[in-house]
Design a protein around this motif. Sequence first.
Motif, PDB file in Angstrom:
ATOM      1  N   LYS A   4       0.839  -0.980   0.277  1.00  0.00           N
ATOM      2  CA  LYS A   4       0.093   0.350  -0.097  1.00  0.00           C
ATOM      3  C   LYS A   4       0.830   1.484   0.114  1.00  0.00           C
ATOM      4  O   LYS A   4       1.636   1.387   0.912  1.00  0.00           O
ATOM      5  N   SER A   5       0.589   2.332  -0.845  1.00  0.00           N
ATOM      6  CA  SER A   5       1.302   3.606  -0.940  1.00  0.00           C
ATOM      7  C   SER A   5       0.534   4.641  -0.512  1.00  0.00           C
ATOM      8  O   SER A   5      -1.319   4.499  -0.566  1.00  0.00           O
ATOM      9  N   CYS A   6       1.245   5.141  -0.532  1.00  0.00           N
ATOM     10  CA  CYS A   6       0.388   7.574   0.311  1.00  0.00           C
ATOM     11  C   CYS A   6       0.515   7.972  -1.737  1.00  0.00           C
ATOM     12  O   CYS A   6       1.964   7.973  -1.892  1.00  0.00           O
ATOM     13  N   SER A  45      -3.245  -0.033  -5.206  1.00  0.00           N
ATOM     14  CA  SER A  45      -1.972   0.133  -4.680  1.00  0.00           C
ATOM     15  C   SER A  45      -1.924   1.372  -3.156  1.00  0.00           C
ATOM     16  O   SER A  45      -1.504   1.655  -2.846  1.00  0.00           O
ATOM     17  N   GLN A  47      -3.504   3.777  -0.753  1.00  0.00           N
ATOM     18  CA  GLN A  47      -3.996   3.425   1.071  1.00  0.00           C
ATOM     19  C   GLN A  47      -4.840   4.796   0.883  1.00  0.00           C
ATOM     20  O   GLN A  47      -5.975   4.634   1.470  1.00  0.00           O
ATOM     21  N   TYR A  48      -3.613   5.731   1.073  1.00  0.00           N
ATOM     22  CA  TYR A  48      -4.519   7.464   0.825  1.00  0.00           C
ATOM     23  C   TYR A  48      -4.005   8.197   0.228  1.00  0.00           C
ATOM     24  O   TYR A  48      -2.604   8.000  -0.733  1.00  0.00           O
TER      25      TYR A  48
END
Length: 155
Positions: A4-6, A45, A47-48
């Motif tokens: 997961k990435s921001c 992928s 997340q935020y």
Amino acid sequence: MIKKSCFFIDEYDTPFIEAHVGGFYREIKNGLASMLHNALKTSRSLQYAMLTGIQRVAKENIFSDLNNLVVCTVKNKQYDQYFGFTEEETKTLLEYYGLSLSEEVKAMYDGYHIGNQSIYNPWSIINYADNDSLQTYWVNTSENVKPKTLQNQFR
């Protein structure tokens, strides 16, 4: 396993504003909207994400298919402490560098108000601490072209 990435986009609205001013908004609107859609809506992928800009994010138009969208402005209180240096933080930082929070420094870099916080411009305070010189450090950080109707007033 997908990591997961921001995703952060500063001044997301600049291409839209420039396209509008330059007269080619219709030509690029769908491409830019598609890029944002792919990055913010369909990415497995993500997340935020956080977008900043001077234009309010509308839940219509290019962002119509986004859900879980929270729009915050400089009037919101829950994030006010994250958008600049408070007076105490500024004073502490400057003292670390052997400088003081003088009236001249206050006049030059204070004046922002977000939520309930009066804050100092972080970029300017950091550069002032580094250079020990009162300057308008933010001038060269983004596009500062004056509209043609105002250019003669600033000569």
